[in-house]
Scaffold this motif. Structure first.
Motif, PDB file in Angstrom:
ATOM      1  N   GLN A 145       0.663  -1.291   0.074  1.00 54.75           N
ATOM      2  CA  GLN A 145      -0.005  -0.161  -0.055  1.00 54.75           C
ATOM      3  C   GLN A 145       1.208   1.037  -0.081  1.00 54.75           C
ATOM      4  OE1 GLN A 145      -3.520  -0.323  -0.586  1.00 54.75           O
ATOM      5  NE2 GLN A 145      -3.023   1.484  -1.008  1.00 54.75           N
ATOM      6  N   VAL A 146       2.154   1.346   0.662  1.00 51.68           N
ATOM      7  CA  VAL A 146       2.657   2.435   1.115  1.00 51.68           C
ATOM      8  C   VAL A 146       3.413   2.527  -0.967  1.00 51.68           C
ATOM      9  CG1 VAL A 146       3.246   2.268   3.302  1.00 51.68           C
ATOM     10  CG2 VAL A 146       5.084   1.420   1.451  1.00 51.68           C
ATOM     11  N   SER A 147       3.466   1.718  -1.706  1.00 51.16           N
ATOM     12  CA  SER A 147       3.472   2.427  -3.022  1.00 51.16           C
ATOM     13  C   SER A 147       2.885   2.890  -3.576  1.00 51.16           C
ATOM     14  CB  SER A 147       4.426   0.641  -3.344  1.00 51.16           C
ATOM     15  OG  SER A 147       4.904  -0.042  -2.808  1.00 51.16           O
ATOM     16  N   THR A 163       1.391   5.639  -2.850  1.00 54.98           N
ATOM     17  CA  THR A 163       1.447   7.068  -2.427  1.00 54.98           C
ATOM     18  C   THR A 163       2.531   7.248  -3.675  1.00 54.98           C
ATOM     19  OG1 THR A 163       1.453   6.537  -0.690  1.00 54.98           O
ATOM     20  CG2 THR A 163       1.788   8.576  -1.283  1.00 54.98           C
ATOM     21  N   ASP A 173       0.285   7.202  -7.275  1.00 49.09           N
ATOM     22  CA  ASP A 173      -0.487   8.563  -7.451  1.00 49.09           C
ATOM     23  C   ASP A 173       0.398   9.188  -7.745  1.00 49.09           C
ATOM     24  OD1 ASP A 173      -2.987   8.053  -7.434  1.00 49.09           O
ATOM     25  OD2 ASP A 173      -3.010   8.082  -4.310  1.00 49.09           O
ATOM     26  N   ALA A 174       2.080   9.960  -7.478  1.00 50.64           N
ATOM     27  CA  ALA A 174       2.074  11.287  -7.173  1.00 50.64           C
ATOM     28  C   ALA A 174       2.429  11.164  -9.265  1.00 50.64           C
ATOM     29  CB  ALA A 174       3.659  11.500  -6.678  1.00 50.64           C
ATOM     30  N   HIS A 209      -4.775  -0.551  -6.691  1.00 51.89           N
ATOM     31  CA  HIS A 209      -5.212   0.792  -7.007  1.00 51.89           C
ATOM     32  C   HIS A 209      -4.912   1.467  -8.287  1.00 51.89           C
ATOM     33  CE1 HIS A 209      -4.168   5.163  -5.112  1.00 51.89           C
ATOM     34  NE2 HIS A 209      -3.680   5.043  -5.998  1.00 51.89           N
ATOM     35  N   SER A 267       4.771   5.055   6.383  1.00 50.55           N
ATOM     36  CA  SER A 267       4.191   5.265   5.137  1.00 50.55           C
ATOM     37  C   SER A 267       4.927   6.740   4.819  1.00 50.55           C
ATOM     38  CB  SER A 267       2.369   5.446   5.884  1.00 50.55           C
ATOM     39  OG  SER A 267       1.722   4.129   5.119  1.00 50.55           O
ATOM     40  N   SER A 315       5.533   8.913   1.411  1.00 50.21           N
ATOM     41  CA  SER A 315       5.559  10.169   1.273  1.00 50.21           C
ATOM     42  C   SER A 315       6.334  10.973   0.651  1.00 50.21           C
ATOM     43  CB  SER A 315       4.228  10.469   2.501  1.00 50.21           C
ATOM     44  OG  SER A 315       3.774  12.190   2.179  1.00 50.21           O
ATOM     45  N   SER A 337       8.250  10.006  -2.475  1.00 53.22           N
ATOM     46  CA  SER A 337       7.346  10.285  -3.730  1.00 53.22           C
ATOM     47  C   SER A 337       7.484  12.562  -4.018  1.00 53.22           C
ATOM     48  CB  SER A 337       5.865  10.341  -3.840  1.00 53.22           C
ATOM     49  OG  SER A 337       5.007  10.750  -2.712  1.00 53.22           O
ATOM     50  N   LYS A 338       7.691  13.112  -2.877  1.00 52.17           N
ATOM     51  CA  LYS A 338       7.804  13.963  -3.286  1.00 52.17           C
ATOM     52  C   LYS A 338       9.096  14.020  -3.814  1.00 52.17           C
ATOM     53  CE  LYS A 338       4.123  15.853  -0.383  1.00 52.17           C
ATOM     54  NZ  LYS A 338       4.134  16.359   1.411  1.00 52.17           N
TER      55      LYS A 338
END
Length: 358
Positions: A38-40, A42, A45-46, A85, A203, A207, A210-211
């Motif tokens: 699930q953490v992937s 994020t 999504d980016a 996802h 998480s 996050s 990803s930024k």
């Protein structure tokens, strides 16, 4: 037909039906994302959000993830969280690869057909062989939740918490055959709260990762990231080996702080466990039960009972005496077959029975 095989057919990219018909809809650079838990999502999504912009220089050409597996209480065969996802966001199912191993020739053939310029990995969970790493022209970049070269390996967040470090971070690095040893493009530091647990820290780091990735993508695509990337100092490397279920037992002959850090580190999976003896003060009958220790803190008082086996209750916590005159306050537990509960609820359920460590 076997349900697992049916899912494999749905989520695997077919060389005969899809790779030959796939063409890029624009001159954007093709990027392939690899991730599973699930953490992937994020990170995915980016990437999908940025690629949807009219002026984006890249598009997500395919997603690579672990095959469907049995999980949850019903043990149903389900796609990985990343696959689910991606499907929820409308990503084409025939462009979601689910190879058992990243070195499978059929998978590598499909990947070559896409001619990706860059691959991004974020907790993919499969070893990438040299023949995979040679495919993307700009290489493969990994988001790793530690300050490399510290905590190379499968469980960097858990091992950092277990060690009680006060600072960690996330690194963006090129992938090489040696484990997490590639040159570092960029990193970001993060101070660690002494109560944060592994799932929450993981998480948070992904996050931030990803930024960091989105910020560095232009330099990766124009090649300047390869020039500025700094080789790791292997002499400072530390390892973060995979956690095993056997490690989940707590030993109260250790300092309370060591145990508290372990509880935080192993939260989620595999958790931490302890066996206790419940004794009826009237009949003397004794039962051994296994407790899953969920939430703890280090006792602020040094007023520990002389009987180091006896577990007491104070300030909404079970007090477990530990080595060196320290004590662990257990705030939340779970008994097998029941839901998690507060220490107060568990203590009240004992109805005056004695509780001792084993």
């Amino acid at each position: 037909m076997n349900s697992s095989l049916m899912l494999r057919r749905v989520y695997c990219f077919s060389a005969t039906s899809s790779s030959s018909s796939f063409t890029l809809s624009s001159p954007r650079k093709p990027l392939v994302f690899l991730g599973s838990p699930q953490v992937s999502a994020t990170v995915l999504d980016a990437l999908l959000n940025v690629s949807a912009a009219p002026d984006s220089i890249f598009e997500v050409a395919a997603i690579v993830t672990q095959p469907p597996s049995k999980r949850d209480r019903g043990r149903k065969v389900l796609p990985s969280p990343v696959a689910q996802h991606a499907l929820d966001r409308g990503f084409p199912s025939h462009l979601i690869f689910t190879p058992e191993r990243a070195g499978e020739e059929a998978f590598l053939s499909d990947l070559r057909a896409l001619q990706p310029e860059l691959c991004i990995t974020a907790a993919y969970g499969n070893i990438l062989p040299t023949k995979f790493l040679k495919i993307p022209s700009l290489g493969t970049v990994n988001i790793h939740p530690s300050l490399l070269p510290h905590y190379r390996g499968a469980a960097p967040v858990q091992r950092a918490l277990q060690d009680g470090v006060k600072e960690t971070g996330v690194s963006l690095a090129f992938t090489v055959r040696a484990l997490d040893a590639g040159a570092i493009i960029s990193c970001e530091r993060l101070e660690i709260d002494d109560q944060i647990k592994a799932p929450d820290l993981l998480s948070l780091l992904f996050s931030k990762g990803s930024k960091l990735l989105i910020r560095e993508l232009p330099s990766i695509f124009d090649g300047s990231a390869k020039v500025k990337a700094k080789p790791q100092d292997d002499s400072k490397a530390t390892s973060a080996p995979k956690i095993t279920v056997d490690e989940s037992w707590l030993s109260f002959d250790q300092n309370a702080l060591i145990l508290h850090n372990k509880v935080r580190a192993f939260a989620g999976w595999p958790g931490t466990r302890a066996k206790v003896a419940v004794t009826d003060s009237k009949t003397g009958q004794q039962n051994i039960i296994e407790l899953k220790i969920i939430t703890t803190r280090v006792c602020g008082s040094s007023n520990i009972q002389d009987n180091l086996e006896e577990i007491t209750f104070r300030n909404s916590a079970l007090i477990f005496p530990c080595a060196g005159g320290t004590a662990l306050e257990v705030l939340e537990i779970q008994v097998p077959g029941k839901k998690a509960m507060s220490a107060a609820s568990f203590w009240n359920g004992l109805r005056g029975q004695n509780l001792k460590q084993i």
